[in-house]
Design a protein around this motif. Structure first.
Motif, mmCIF file in Angstrom:
data_model
loop_
_atom_site.group_PDB
_atom_site.id
_atom_site.type_symbol
_atom_site.label_atom_id
_atom_site.label_comp_id
_atom_site.label_asym_id
_atom_site.label_seq_id
_atom_site.Cartn_x
_atom_site.Cartn_y
_atom_site.Cartn_z
ATOM 1 N N MET A 22 -15.566 -18.704 -30.791
ATOM 2 C CA MET A 22 -16.246 -19.924 -30.455
ATOM 3 C C MET A 22 -15.372 -21.229 -30.488
ATOM 4 O O MET A 22 -14.501 -21.394 -31.338
ATOM 5 C CB MET A 22 -17.297 -19.829 -31.665
ATOM 6 C CG MET A 22 -17.090 -20.297 -32.911
ATOM 7 S SD MET A 22 -18.240 -20.144 -34.274
ATOM 8 C CE MET A 22 -18.158 -18.379 -34.560
ATOM 9 N N GLY A 23 -15.689 -22.023 -29.936
ATOM 10 C CA GLY A 23 -15.134 -23.368 -29.839
ATOM 11 C C GLY A 23 -14.134 -23.555 -28.728
ATOM 12 O O GLY A 23 -13.302 -24.570 -28.586
ATOM 13 N N VAL A 24 -13.557 -22.415 -28.153
ATOM 14 C CA VAL A 24 -12.162 -22.313 -27.356
ATOM 15 C C VAL A 24 -12.759 -22.959 -25.860
ATOM 16 O O VAL A 24 -11.503 -23.332 -25.191
ATOM 17 C CB VAL A 24 -11.862 -20.975 -27.165
ATOM 18 C CG1 VAL A 24 -12.591 -20.058 -26.250
ATOM 19 C CG2 VAL A 24 -10.255 -21.070 -26.801
ATOM 20 N N GLY A 25 -13.707 -23.193 -25.882
ATOM 21 C CA GLY A 25 -14.172 -23.867 -24.190
ATOM 22 C C GLY A 25 -14.699 -22.914 -23.088
ATOM 23 O O GLY A 25 -14.434 -23.347 -22.041
ATOM 24 N N LYS A 26 -15.174 -21.632 -23.632
ATOM 25 C CA LYS A 26 -15.275 -20.823 -22.452
ATOM 26 C C LYS A 26 -16.373 -21.194 -21.559
ATOM 27 O O LYS A 26 -16.304 -21.197 -20.224
ATOM 28 C CB LYS A 26 -15.999 -19.480 -23.099
ATOM 29 C CG LYS A 26 -14.913 -18.786 -23.896
ATOM 30 C CD LYS A 26 -15.406 -17.531 -24.634
ATOM 31 C CE LYS A 26 -16.704 -17.676 -25.634
ATOM 32 N NZ LYS A 26 -16.193 -18.263 -26.925
ATOM 33 N N SER A 27 -17.633 -22.011 -22.142
ATOM 34 C CA SER A 27 -18.545 -22.421 -21.017
ATOM 35 C C SER A 27 -18.341 -23.674 -20.198
ATOM 36 O O SER A 27 -18.309 -23.622 -19.176
ATOM 37 C CB SER A 27 -19.677 -22.781 -21.857
ATOM 38 O OG SER A 27 -20.451 -21.815 -22.735
ATOM 39 N N THR A 28 -17.423 -24.589 -20.970
ATOM 40 C CA THR A 28 -17.008 -25.852 -20.365
ATOM 41 C C THR A 28 -15.941 -25.459 -19.355
ATOM 42 O O THR A 28 -15.999 -26.018 -18.136
ATOM 43 C CB THR A 28 -16.374 -26.778 -21.336
ATOM 44 O OG1 THR A 28 -17.649 -27.143 -22.140
ATOM 45 C CG2 THR A 28 -16.041 -28.059 -20.474
ATOM 46 N N VAL A 29 -14.784 -24.688 -19.786
ATOM 47 C CA VAL A 29 -13.754 -24.490 -18.887
ATOM 48 C C VAL A 29 -14.669 -23.322 -17.664
ATOM 49 O O VAL A 29 -14.165 -23.464 -16.624
ATOM 50 C CB VAL A 29 -12.627 -23.491 -19.656
ATOM 51 C CG1 VAL A 29 -11.758 -22.886 -18.674
ATOM 52 C CG2 VAL A 29 -12.029 -24.406 -20.449
#
Length: 180
Positions: A22-29
């Protein structure tokens, strides 16, 4: 199928699945990657919430993590339908043996990885929305999760380090790994 590093844009024949803590940016990236590849984007957490009519936090509270993971597995199996798209998964999805096998067999898995202190800073802004962080120190919990999960995430054929840079830098690194 050729290794991911040898793929060309016209050869994207399978879904691309982003995994990581969580927080690594999967959705945004994932949204930005899909846009650059001209593919559709799907966030599995959003799809799970739509299917259940509950937030993930509510599902954890009402049914527990084990039942949530079973529903998550079913939704991801539905999303990996063979059509090219970018899918962002929840941080624990790849830990389920069946989900992991499905992703590795029928999609291109990309592990987005970042230092725990970077993740803790990012998730600290929305810790209340993350059931695994309820009532705990985000840095300590993420460090413990990384210790258990990173060896499993490492099974993904592509590993991308996310640094505290604009998300487009991560997208560029993924495109380079895909031979774009």
């Amino acid at each position: 199928m050729p290794p991911a590093s040898n793929l060309h844009q016209d050869e994207i024949l399978r879904p691309i699945v982003l995994i990581g803590l969580m927080g690594v940016g999967k959705s945004t990236v994932g949204r930005r990657l899909a846009n650059r590849l001209r593919l559709s984007f799907v966030d599995s957490d959003h799809e799970i919430e739509e299917a259940a009519g509950l937030t993930i936090a509510e599902m954890f509270e009402k049914y527990g993590e084990e039942e949530f993971r079973d529903g998550e597995r079913r939704v991801i199996a539905r999303l990996i339908d063979g059509r090219p798209k970018v899918i962002a998964t929840g941080g624990g999805a790849f830990m389920n043996d069946q989900t992991r096998s499905l992703i590795l067999e029928r999609a291109t898995a990309i592990w987005l990885d970042a230092d725990v202190h970077v993740l803790a800073e990012r998730v600290g802004r929305r810790a209340g929305a993350r059931p695994l962080l309820k009532g705990v120190d985000p840095h300590e919990k993420l460090a413990a999760l990384a210790e258990v999960r990173n060896p499993v995430y490492a099974l993904a054929p592509i590993h991308i380090r996310s640094r505290p840079l604009p998300h487009d830098a991560t997208v560029d690194a993924i495109l380079q790994a895909l031979g774009r």
